[in-house]
Design an enzyme around this catalytic site. Structure first.
Site, PDB file in Angstrom:
ATOM      1  N   ASP A  39      -7.984  -2.102  -5.018  1.00 18.16           N
ATOM      2  CA  ASP A  39      -7.756  -0.674  -5.204  1.00 18.16           C
ATOM      3  C   ASP A  39      -7.977   0.099  -3.905  1.00 18.16           C
ATOM      4  OD1 ASP A  39      -7.438   1.810  -6.367  1.00 18.16           O
ATOM      5  OD2 ASP A  39      -8.792   1.415  -8.026  1.00 18.16           O
ATOM      6  N   ASP A  40      -6.963   0.837  -3.463  1.00 18.99           N
ATOM      7  CA  ASP A  40      -7.049   1.670  -2.253  1.00 18.99           C
ATOM      8  C   ASP A  40      -7.296   0.842  -0.990  1.00 18.99           C
ATOM      9  OD1 ASP A  40      -6.703   3.788  -3.952  1.00 18.99           O
ATOM     10  OD2 ASP A  40      -8.438   4.921  -3.266  1.00 18.99           O
ATOM     11  N   ARG A  81       0.100   1.138 -11.478  1.00 23.67           N
ATOM     12  CA  ARG A  81      -0.268   0.290 -12.612  1.00 23.67           C
ATOM     13  C   ARG A  81       0.759   0.336 -13.731  1.00 23.67           C
ATOM     14  NH1 ARG A  81      -4.459   1.007  -9.636  1.00 23.67           N
ATOM     15  NH2 ARG A  81      -6.166  -0.491  -9.677  1.00 23.67           N
ATOM     16  N   HIS A 136      -6.347   2.558 -16.501  1.00 17.05           N
ATOM     17  CA  HIS A 136      -5.786   3.768 -15.886  1.00 17.05           C
ATOM     18  C   HIS A 136      -4.355   4.080 -16.284  1.00 17.05           C
ATOM     19  CE1 HIS A 136      -5.778   6.507 -12.057  1.00 17.05           C
ATOM     20  NE2 HIS A 136      -6.086   7.170 -13.172  1.00 17.05           N
ATOM     21  N   HIS A 223     -11.971   1.076  -3.632  1.00 13.93           N
ATOM     22  CA  HIS A 223     -11.858   2.486  -4.000  1.00 13.93           C
ATOM     23  C   HIS A 223     -13.233   3.142  -3.945  1.00 13.93           C
ATOM     24  CE1 HIS A 223     -11.129   6.016  -6.539  1.00 13.93           C
ATOM     25  NE2 HIS A 223      -9.838   5.713  -6.623  1.00 13.93           N
ATOM     26  N   ASN A 330      -2.107   0.660  -3.558  1.00 20.28           N
ATOM     27  CA  ASN A 330      -1.552   1.661  -2.641  1.00 20.28           C
ATOM     28  C   ASN A 330      -2.222   1.493  -1.293  1.00 20.28           C
ATOM     29  OD1 ASN A 330      -3.291   3.566  -4.943  1.00 20.28           O
ATOM     30  ND2 ASN A 330      -4.126   3.420  -2.885  1.00 20.28           N
ATOM     31  N   LYS A 375      -2.362   6.765   1.252  1.00 19.51           N
ATOM     32  CA  LYS A 375      -2.193   6.822  -0.199  1.00 19.51           C
ATOM     33  C   LYS A 375      -1.569   8.152  -0.625  1.00 19.51           C
ATOM     34  CE  LYS A 375      -5.233   7.151  -4.286  1.00 19.51           C
ATOM     35  NZ  LYS A 375      -6.624   6.951  -4.754  1.00 19.51           N
TER      36      LYS A 375
END
Length: 552
Positions: A39-40, A81, A136, A223, A330, A375
């Site tokens: 994530d991120d 997602r 999410h 993240h 991302n 992002k």
């Protein structure tokens, strides 16, 4: 007669062995499938993509498998997602903006029933289906993973989570709210969420005895908030004293050496928001070093947990028949938003359970090496993901390919490998057709995807088209098409729109046709709804005004 008896005995033994194996082994030809999403995480944050962060497990998967130079996501959590889980463009799946309801079917904020999930399709093909980590794509319990085809689920429903239960700070920050198979639970004090996500994944694959399994392992690291075990942070002490300017050059040099980056390609210009490292005071440098030390520790911990998972696969003798794909949702997060978003308040030092800090532009600029921006934008820094695929003895070791794949390609890839038919109707509803292409021939035979196929993006008014070596980009609210030749300028440094109006016109026509068939609405129609006073509908609202379980 003796020959007949021998033949009968052989047949009986063969049947007996076959029946015995069927009790303990999954059907032949059905591989286990593990999809890992971080994530991120920026394009260059794995060692195999140029990073100094210690990711030996991921690097081993890359060395024994395949990497793609070009694989695209949707620039931000929920839309990525939605596309990933269903194989649809995110508007078609119902998550056109985010996991909030803007009053239109394409923007309802949860996965519609016409867009089938991995769980729903692979379960029909005889798979056990598991999800551990971040969801999410639907806050209401009617749209949770167990209601969308997943046999087991452990994780959190919203967009972000703390990594520790922070009981000492309960007056300031809520506990870590999780869900396990439709039951609300809290993270046990002292546990680290990345470890727990892996532990539950391991317990699930141990359940899968005589059936193949599909595991979607959706880590929330790295993240924000920046929180990591002290022993992992200590490994990176003083690692980042050289600063972001020098580190970006080092990563780029490694990418060129590895063949990830072409030395003739352009590199994104220095972001004007990124200050020169040498312009900082000593204390400022110490603060910024700490941010990246913790970020690196979070990525490191993911790698350690993947080592645990692989060790378990080997112990269970499932490793030779398991296909693994690893991607990011991302690019790295740029940080402060110009609309006045305030820094979140922390209840402890960076890295601790009370930390609520994040990477910001200065280090995200390094994470996204060699690309432009971050992002939430359709520039390469926002939508480019590392891509690692591993399948022992089936994918040629050390393969590096251009690829130009997209999230929408993974569902048809998995379904082809699993022998799963994507149904035209499901539970009485006509399903959305899959727009992606299977990557099977690319991954296993080296056959590139069609060079002239078009890929599209739209999110919050930001738009893009990729077709061949051309890329069209428009950023809201300017709404002006920019044109880049990614064959020579993947850093997106030279806008060629005025030089090639015919190409702009052609790609714009492609975009408009795609937008119409994908139910994309002009952002101007939606913008008043997301700029209203309700902060849950406005991801740019100050963090302290928004529920902690729903931040992106």
């Amino acid at each position: 007669m003796k020959q007949i008896l021998l033949s009968f005995t052989f047949i009986t033994l063969s049947l007996g062995l076959s029946l015995g194996q069927s009790k303990n082994r999954q059907p032949a030809g059905k591989p286990n499938i593990i999809l890992v999403m971080v994530d991120d995480l920026g394009y260059s944050d794995f060692g195999a993509y140029g990073s100094e962060i210690q990711t030996p497990t991921i690097d081993k998967l890359a060395a024994e498998g395949l990497r793609l130079r070009e694989f695209y996501n949707n620039s931000i959590c929920a839309p990525t997602r939605a596309s990933l889980i269903t194989g649809q463009y995110h508007h078609k799946a119902g998550v056109g903006y985010f996991n909030v309801n803007l009053g239109l079917p394409a923007y309802q904020g949860w996965l519609n029933k016409e867009s089938l999930t991995f769980g729903e399709v692979l379960k029909q093909a005889g798979y056990n289906t598991y999800l551990s980590g971040k969801w999410h794509v639907g806050n209401d319990s009617l749209y949770w993973p167990n209601q969308r085809g997943f046999d087991r689920f452990y994780g959190f429903i919203g967009g972000a989570s703390n990594f520790y239960d922070i009981s000492p700070y309960k007056d300031k920050v809520p506990p870590v709210e999780l869900v396990e198979n439709n039951r609300r639970i809290n993270l046990e004090p002292g546990k680290y969420l990345t470890d727990e996500i892996t532990s539950h994944a391991i317990s699930y694959i141990n359940e899968s005895k005589n059936k193949p399994f599909f595991l979607y392992l959706a880590y929330n690291a790295p993240h924000w908030p920046l929180q990591a075990p002290a022993e992992d942070i200590a490994k990176y002490k003083n690692q980042y004293a050289i600063g972001w300017d020098s580190l970006r050059k080092e990563r780029l040099a490694k990418q060129v050496k590895f063949g990830i980056a072409n030395p003739k390609q352009t590199v994104a210009a220095h972001d004007p928001e990124v200050v020169e490292w040498q312009s900082l005071t000593y204390d400022e440098q110490q603060l910024w070093q700490r941010k990246m030390e913790v970020y690196a520790a979070m990525v490191d911990r993911v790698d350690q947990n993947l080592a645990r998972l692989l060790a378990e696969l080997k112990r269970l003798k499932k490793d030779d028949n398991t296909f693994i794909v690893l991607i990011s949702d991302n690019g790295a997060q740029g940080g402060l938003i110009p609309t006045g978003r305030k820094r979140p308040r922390s209840s402890g030092p960076i890295g601790s359970a009370g930390s609520y800090d994040y990477q910001e532009q200065n280090w995200a600029y390094v994470s996204n090496t060699p690309f432009r921006n971050y992002k939430a934008t359709p520039y390469e820094g926002g939508i480019s993901s590392p891509f690692v695929a591993w399948f022992p003895k089936k994918i040629k070791a050390g393969t590096l390919a251009k690829g130009t794949g997209h999230l929408i390609d993974l569902a048809p890839t998995f379904y082809e490998l699993a022998g799963a038919a994507y149904p035209s109707t499901f539970n009485g509803l006509k399903t959305n057709l899959l727009p992606g292409l299977s990557l099977v021939k690319l991954l296993f035979q080296g056959t590139e995807l069609p060079a002239d196929r078009a890929l599209f993006w739209e999110r919050a008014g930001n738009r893009a088209v990729r077709k061949g070596h051309w890329k069209l980009v428009s950023i809201f609210p300017q709404n002006r098409w920019q044109l880049y030749n990614l064959e020579t300028d993947r850093g997106e440094t030279t806008d060629l729109a005025t030089q090639h109006p015919d190409i702009v016109k052609s790609l714009n026509a492609d975009y408009e046709a795609w937008a119409k068939r994908t139910d994309v609405e002009p952002y101007e129609k939606l913008r008043p709804a997301v700029q209203g006073g309700n902060p849950i509908n406005n991801p740019n609202a100050p963090l302290q005004n928004r529920p902690a379980s729903r931040v992106e």
